[in-house]
Design a protein around this motif. Structure first.
Motif, mmCIF file in Angstrom:
data_model
loop_
_atom_site.group_PDB
_atom_site.id
_atom_site.type_symbol
_atom_site.label_atom_id
_atom_site.label_comp_id
_atom_site.label_asym_id
_atom_site.label_seq_id
_atom_site.Cartn_x
_atom_site.Cartn_y
_atom_site.Cartn_z
ATOM 1 N N SER A 165 -2.675 12.095 2.887
ATOM 2 C CA SER A 165 -3.123 13.330 3.537
ATOM 3 C C SER A 165 -2.430 14.566 2.996
ATOM 4 N N ALA A 166 -1.249 14.413 2.376
ATOM 5 C CA ALA A 166 -0.543 15.575 1.830
ATOM 6 C C ALA A 166 -1.143 16.035 0.511
ATOM 7 N N ILE A 167 -1.648 15.100 -0.289
ATOM 8 C CA ILE A 167 -2.189 15.424 -1.609
ATOM 9 C C ILE A 167 -3.701 15.621 -1.573
ATOM 10 N N ALA A 168 -4.385 15.070 -0.589
ATOM 11 C CA ALA A 168 -5.846 15.149 -0.523
ATOM 12 C C ALA A 168 -6.409 16.563 -0.591
ATOM 13 N N PRO A 169 -5.749 17.585 -0.028
ATOM 14 C CA PRO A 169 -6.300 18.941 -0.181
ATOM 15 C C PRO A 169 -6.346 19.411 -1.631
ATOM 16 N N VAL A 170 -5.517 18.805 -2.497
ATOM 17 C CA VAL A 170 -5.521 19.158 -3.914
ATOM 18 C C VAL A 170 -6.527 18.306 -4.672
ATOM 19 N N HIS A 171 -6.479 16.984 -4.459
ATOM 20 C CA HIS A 171 -7.347 16.058 -5.179
ATOM 21 C C HIS A 171 -7.481 14.778 -4.376
ATOM 22 N N ASP A 172 -8.583 14.047 -4.592
ATOM 23 C CA ASP A 172 -8.802 12.845 -3.786
ATOM 24 C C ASP A 172 -8.185 11.573 -4.372
ATOM 25 N N ARG A 173 -7.523 11.675 -5.535
ATOM 26 C CA ARG A 173 -6.843 10.521 -6.122
ATOM 27 C C ARG A 173 -5.403 10.887 -6.449
ATOM 28 N N MET A 174 -4.552 9.863 -6.542
ATOM 29 C CA MET A 174 -3.159 10.058 -6.921
ATOM 30 C C MET A 174 -2.647 8.773 -7.570
ATOM 31 N N PRO A 175 -1.595 8.862 -8.391
ATOM 32 C CA PRO A 175 -1.039 7.651 -9.000
ATOM 33 C C PRO A 175 -0.453 6.715 -7.945
ATOM 34 N N VAL A 176 -0.517 5.418 -8.232
ATOM 35 C CA VAL A 176 0.147 4.430 -7.382
ATOM 36 C C VAL A 176 1.644 4.472 -7.685
ATOM 37 N N VAL A 177 2.459 4.586 -6.648
ATOM 38 C CA VAL A 177 3.914 4.615 -6.786
ATOM 39 C C VAL A 177 4.478 3.234 -6.431
ATOM 40 N N ILE A 178 5.305 2.685 -7.320
ATOM 41 C CA ILE A 178 5.985 1.424 -7.054
ATOM 42 C C ILE A 178 7.442 1.731 -6.699
ATOM 43 N N ARG A 179 7.884 1.261 -5.562
ATOM 44 C CA ARG A 179 9.257 1.478 -5.116
ATOM 45 C C ARG A 179 10.215 0.561 -5.881
ATOM 46 N N PRO A 180 11.480 0.972 -6.067
ATOM 47 C CA PRO A 180 12.449 0.139 -6.789
ATOM 48 C C PRO A 180 12.561 -1.285 -6.249
ATOM 49 N N GLU A 181 12.489 -1.436 -4.934
ATOM 50 C CA GLU A 181 12.600 -2.774 -4.356
ATOM 51 C C GLU A 181 11.404 -3.670 -4.692
ATOM 52 N N ASP A 182 10.325 -3.064 -5.218
ATOM 53 C CA ASP A 182 9.135 -3.834 -5.572
ATOM 54 C C ASP A 182 8.934 -3.954 -7.084
ATOM 55 N N PHE A 183 9.871 -3.397 -7.868
ATOM 56 C CA PHE A 183 9.732 -3.455 -9.331
ATOM 57 C C PHE A 183 9.562 -4.890 -9.818
ATOM 58 N N ALA A 184 10.443 -5.777 -9.376
ATOM 59 C CA ALA A 184 10.434 -7.150 -9.875
ATOM 60 C C ALA A 184 9.111 -7.849 -9.564
ATOM 61 N N GLN A 192 3.259 -13.956 -9.982
ATOM 62 C CA GLN A 192 2.583 -13.078 -9.035
ATOM 63 C C GLN A 192 1.196 -12.687 -9.560
ATOM 64 N N GLU A 193 0.162 -13.272 -8.976
ATOM 65 C CA GLU A 193 -1.198 -12.924 -9.359
ATOM 66 C C GLU A 193 -1.577 -11.563 -8.759
ATOM 67 N N PRO A 194 -2.624 -10.925 -9.300
ATOM 68 C CA PRO A 194 -3.014 -9.605 -8.795
ATOM 69 C C PRO A 194 -3.196 -9.547 -7.286
ATOM 70 N N ARG A 195 -3.793 -10.567 -6.693
ATOM 71 C CA ARG A 195 -4.009 -10.558 -5.243
ATOM 72 C C ARG A 195 -2.693 -10.576 -4.469
ATOM 73 N N GLU A 196 -1.635 -11.088 -5.108
ATOM 74 C CA GLU A 196 -0.347 -11.190 -4.435
ATOM 75 C C GLU A 196 0.468 -9.895 -4.508
ATOM 76 N N VAL A 197 0.038 -8.956 -5.344
ATOM 77 C CA VAL A 197 0.713 -7.650 -5.413
ATOM 78 C C VAL A 197 -0.219 -6.523 -4.976
ATOM 79 N N ALA A 198 -1.385 -6.884 -4.432
ATOM 80 C CA ALA A 198 -2.362 -5.874 -4.017
ATOM 81 C C ALA A 198 -1.817 -4.956 -2.938
#
Length: 256
Positions: A165-184, A192-198
């Motif tokens: 909701s913070a970025i939507a007034p600018v554009h309707d898409r944004m990059p996916v952010v991966i947190r450090p705890e989820d890097f591995a 980890q198959e795609p469905r397991e990291v969805a």
């Protein structure tokens, strides 16, 4: 869509954030554009010698993914972004989602608010950065394209999702952010198959980024200085009522 971003943090800060030891020195880059080399992180083949850091390594790839099955890249569209909600089913991204997931470090990205036609208003550029001023890691995909003569080109794309909701007034898409705890988990393409990291592909929290209006100098690739991120005064944007619905109803062009 994410069509420009920046990486201006010192190399040692980026290396510490990503958990890598093989990162060489590099200059600050304020206007990274498609087809240019971008720094990415992949899962390595073996533990880093003499270090307790995770098994990761860095390399440079061309921003603009070319699937391995493409015969003539010149006749294939430049895939700088991949929609996270459909990438697993798209022929262009299916193999990369399963076997070649990457992290793309950034200090933030640029986006353009484009007013509705007929309003007479001009498009406005925004520098969108983490509120804490730290480095961020975008989710990405990588492919190595091989030519008939045996030469190879490593290529990559940034995964995007519905804007929060913070970025939507600018554009309707944004990059996916991966947190450090989820890097591995994101980089682990062996177990980890795609469905397991969805679950990692959802919009980041509303208060993570701030959007700073900047001049249109970022439109030109030749402009590469820190002045691109100097704030300018603009009229405040109105909140978007339903960013998810707007994103799903918009045109896609049609892989981005």
């Amino acid at each position: 869509m994410c069509g420009r971003f920046a990486l201006t943090a010192p190399p040692e800060r980026v290396a510490d954030f990503l958990g890598v030891v093989d990162l060489e020195d590099f200059p600050a880059r304020y206007n990274i554009a498609p087809t240019q080399p971008i720094l990415v992180v992949i899962s390595g083949d073996r533990p880093q010698a003499g270090s307790n850091l995770p098994d990761r390594k860095t390399l440079l790839v061309r921003w603009g993914l070319t699937p391995s099955w493409v015969k003539d890249p010149a006749s294939f569209p430049l895939l700088i972004n991949a929609r996270a909600d459909t990438a697993i089913g798209k022929a262009s991204f299916r193999a990369a989602m399963r076997h070649r997931r990457i992290l793309i470090p950034a200090s933030g990205f640029y986006e353009w608010h484009r007013p509705a036609k007929g309003t007479g208003e001009k498009s406005q550029a925004y520098w969108i950065r983490p509120r804490n001023g730290e480095v961020v890691a975008f989710a990405g995909l990588m492919e190595t394209w091989s030519s008939a003569d045996g030469s190879e080109v490593d290529t990559g794309a940034i995964l995007t999702t519905d804007a929060n909701s913070a970025i939507a007034p600018v554009h309707d898409r944004m990059p996916v952010v991966i947190r450090p705890e989820d890097f591995a988990r994101w980089l682990d393409c062996k177990t980890q198959e795609p469905r397991e990291v969805a679950d990692l592909l959802s919009p980041v929290e509303d208060d993570f980024f701030e959007a700073v209006p900047v001049s249109d100098r970022v439109n030109k690739v030749a402009n590469v200085g820190p002045d691109l991120q100097v704030p300018v005064e603009v009229k405040a944007l109105k909140p978007t009522e339903d960013p998810a619905a707007k994103a799903k109803g918009g045109s896609q062009l049609s892989l981005f």
